[in-house]
Scaffold this active site. Structure first.
Site, PDB file in Angstrom:
ATOM      1  N   TYR A 130       0.844  -1.206   0.000  1.00 57.30           N
ATOM      2  CA  TYR A 130       0.000   0.000   0.000  1.00 57.30           C
ATOM      3  C   TYR A 130       0.876   1.252   0.000  1.00 57.30           C
ATOM      4  CZ  TYR A 130      -3.617   3.299   1.618  1.00 57.30           C
ATOM      5  OH  TYR A 130      -4.481   4.356   1.747  1.00 57.30           O
ATOM      6  N   LYS A 158       0.956   4.294  -2.869  1.00 56.78           N
ATOM      7  CA  LYS A 158       0.641   5.714  -2.652  1.00 56.78           C
ATOM      8  C   LYS A 158       1.855   6.594  -2.959  1.00 56.78           C
ATOM      9  CE  LYS A 158      -3.711   5.230  -1.447  1.00 56.78           C
ATOM     10  NZ  LYS A 158      -4.817   5.625  -2.355  1.00 56.78           N
TER      11      LYS A 158
HETATM   12  N1  LIG Z   1      -9.693   5.044   5.361  1.00 59.10           N
HETATM   13  C1  LIG Z   1      -8.512   5.606   5.608  1.00 59.10           C
HETATM   14  O1  LIG Z   1      -8.046   5.700   6.771  1.00 59.10           O
HETATM   15  C2  LIG Z   1      -7.697   6.168   4.484  1.00 59.10           C
HETATM   16  C3  LIG Z   1      -6.543   6.897   4.789  1.00 59.10           C
HETATM   17  C4  LIG Z   1      -5.782   7.438   3.763  1.00 59.10           C
HETATM   18  C5  LIG Z   1      -6.173   7.234   2.449  1.00 59.10           C
HETATM   19  N2  LIG Z   1      -7.295   6.508   2.171  1.00 59.10           N
HETATM   20  C6  LIG Z   1      -7.675   6.337   0.774  1.00 59.10           C
HETATM   21  O2  LIG Z   1      -8.984   6.807   0.584  1.00 59.10           O
HETATM   22  C7  LIG Z   1      -9.578   6.130  -0.532  1.00 59.10           C
HETATM   23  C8  LIG Z   1     -10.946   5.603  -0.137  1.00 59.10           C
HETATM   24  O3  LIG Z   1     -10.754   4.685   0.916  1.00 59.10           O
HETATM   25  P1  LIG Z   1     -11.910   4.233   1.934  1.00 59.10           P
HETATM   26  O4  LIG Z   1     -11.293   4.217   3.271  1.00 59.10           O
HETATM   27  O5  LIG Z   1     -13.145   5.017   1.690  1.00 59.10           O
HETATM   28  O6  LIG Z   1     -12.092   2.700   1.461  1.00 59.10           O
HETATM   29  P2  LIG Z   1     -13.373   1.788   1.138  1.00 59.10           P
HETATM   30  O7  LIG Z   1     -14.504   2.110   2.034  1.00 59.10           O
HETATM   31  O8  LIG Z   1     -12.815   0.415   1.098  1.00 59.10           O
HETATM   32  O9  LIG Z   1     -13.794   2.259  -0.332  1.00 59.10           O
HETATM   33  C9  LIG Z   1     -12.988   1.984  -1.420  1.00 59.10           C
HETATM   34  C10 LIG Z   1     -13.781   2.255  -2.670  1.00 59.10           C
HETATM   35  O10 LIG Z   1     -12.937   1.957  -3.810  1.00 59.10           O
HETATM   36  C11 LIG Z   1     -13.686   1.131  -4.678  1.00 59.10           C
HETATM   37  N3  LIG Z   1     -12.838   0.319  -5.547  1.00 59.10           N
HETATM   38  C12 LIG Z   1     -11.995  -0.671  -5.210  1.00 59.10           C
HETATM   39  N4  LIG Z   1     -11.454  -1.202  -6.309  1.00 59.10           N
HETATM   40  C13 LIG Z   1     -11.969  -0.526  -7.368  1.00 59.10           C
HETATM   41  C14 LIG Z   1     -11.829  -0.602  -8.773  1.00 59.10           C
HETATM   42  N5  LIG Z   1     -11.023  -1.509  -9.352  1.00 59.10           N
HETATM   43  N6  LIG Z   1     -12.522   0.255  -9.558  1.00 59.10           N
HETATM   44  C15 LIG Z   1     -13.335   1.170  -9.014  1.00 59.10           C
HETATM   45  N7  LIG Z   1     -13.540   1.292  -7.688  1.00 59.10           N
HETATM   46  C16 LIG Z   1     -12.863   0.438  -6.881  1.00 59.10           C
HETATM   47  C17 LIG Z   1     -14.546   0.291  -3.761  1.00 59.10           C
HETATM   48  O11 LIG Z   1     -15.596  -0.312  -4.501  1.00 59.10           O
HETATM   49  P3  LIG Z   1     -16.343  -1.663  -3.960  1.00 59.10           P
HETATM   50  O12 LIG Z   1     -17.312  -1.193  -2.912  1.00 59.10           O
HETATM   51  O13 LIG Z   1     -16.982  -2.203  -5.191  1.00 59.10           O
HETATM   52  O14 LIG Z   1     -15.276  -2.547  -3.407  1.00 59.10           O
HETATM   53  C18 LIG Z   1     -15.014   1.361  -2.799  1.00 59.10           C
HETATM   54  O15 LIG Z   1     -16.066   2.105  -3.362  1.00 59.10           O
HETATM   55  C19 LIG Z   1      -8.590   5.043  -0.948  1.00 59.10           C
HETATM   56  O16 LIG Z   1      -7.815   5.495  -2.040  1.00 59.10           O
HETATM   57  C20 LIG Z   1      -7.721   4.900   0.293  1.00 59.10           C
HETATM   58  O17 LIG Z   1      -6.423   4.404  -0.006  1.00 59.10           O
HETATM   59  C21 LIG Z   1      -8.073   5.977   3.150  1.00 59.10           C
END
Ligand SMILES: NC(=O)c1ccc[n+]([C@@H]2O[C@H](COP(=O)([O-])OP(=O)(O)OC[C@H]3O[C@@H](n4cnc5c(N)ncnc54)[C@H](OP(=O)(O)O)[C@@H]3O)[C@@H](O)[C@H]2O)c1
Length: 241
Positions: free
Chosen positions: A164, A168
């Site tokens: 991961y 990033k």
């Molecule tokens: N949560 C944190 O603490 C955190 C911190 C820093 C950065 N981020 C970043 O924030 C972003 C969103 O994360 P989140 O925490 O909201 O995660 P999440 O709830 O797991 O949501 C991820 C989203 O990405 C979609 N996705 C996965 N593979 C995909 C693909 N091949 N094509 C299109 N969509 C796809 C998922 O769709 P499905 O529902 O179909 O799986 C879901 O809608 C990510 O880039 C993550 O790395 C998160």
């Protein structure tokens, strides 16, 4: 489906931070295309926002699938002829999946977080070029920051998510490359970190809500012509690469 509102596309918008970015942008008067791999899940998320009168419409989008991305670009071209805002939010982290080898984790993570983002940007640039205020926001993470990782006293210094973190860091590098390449077209490209957030991706362990996490992405989606390009920031300001 034509619109005079700014038009945004958010990937991975059916849940978590992507859904909160979608909702927040729509509340600011943006017409948002809610990108979702599974259309039914996207429709369910969008329907929940309709009573508020928000302009949120689900669109099928799997960023790892050439045909899905091409079909969406063709549809936006046909229905709108341009795109103002692209939020590259879709992302995965597989470092804690014991069923996968390290190589499998790396291949699958890069396919979504890096190659998928490049696929979507490349498909949308011709539409963003038609906008006079185009913005790309890459949803990155402090976990990809070399500068922060070099500090042993940093709060996440003990976090070990090598695939991961590499993905990033690559996304951050692409942010600088696209900011440079697209500058003469007036397209601003920035990376943001939403902070450690309670979503499915963190098993709801993060300390922030998706709504709090969405604020910085929305800010960079709506920056005016004097705003930065090629930056990496969170709520507190600029972050070290
Ligand atoms: N949560 C944190 O603490 C955190 C911190 C820093 C950065 N981020 C970043 O924030 C972003 C969103 O994360 P989140 O925490 O909201 O995660 P999440 O709830 O797991 O949501 C991820 C989203 O990405 C979609 N996705 C996965 N593979 C995909 C693909 N091949 N094509 C299109 N969509 C796809 C998922 O769709 P499905 O529902 O179909 O799986 C879901 O809608 C990510 O880039 C993550 O790395 C998160």
């Amino acid at each position: 489906m034509g619109t005079k509102r700014p038009l945004a596309l958010v990937s991975g918008a059916n849940r978590g931070i992507g859904l909160a970015i979608t909702t927040g942008l729509a509340r600011k008067g943006v017409h948002v295309l809610l990108g979702c791999r599974n259309f039914d899940q996207g429709e369910e998320a969008a329907v929940a926002l309709r009573p508020e009168g928000l302009q949120v419409w689900p669109v099928q989008l799997d960023t790892t699938d050439d045909a899905s991305v091409a079909a969406l670009a063709a549809r936006i071209t046909r229905d709108f002829g341009h795109l103002d805002i692209l939020i590259n939010n879709a992302g995965i982290g597989l470092d804690y999946d014991p069923s996968l080898s390290v190589v499998q984790r790396m291949e699958r993570t890069l396919a979504v977080n890096v190659v998928g983002t490049v696929r979507l940007i490349e498909a949308m640039v011709p539409l963003l070029e038609k906008s006079d205020r185009a913005r790309i926001v890459n949803v990155s993470s402090v976990l990809g920051s070399f500068g922060l990782r070099a500090d042993p006293s940093w709060a996440f210094a003990d976090t070990k998510m090598p695939t991961y973190q590499a993905s990033k860091a690559a996304l951050n590098s692409l942010t600088l490359s696209y900011a440079d390449r697209l500058a003469e077209k007036g397209i601003k490209v920035n990376a943001i970190c939403p902070g450690y957030t309670a979503t499915a991706a963190t098993n709801y362990a993060g300390s922030r809500t998706p709504e709090q996490a969405a604020v910085v992405a929305i800010t960079f989606a709506l920056i005016d012509g004097a705003g930065p390009t090629g930056s990496f920031a969170d709520d507190s300001g600029n972050l070290p690469w």
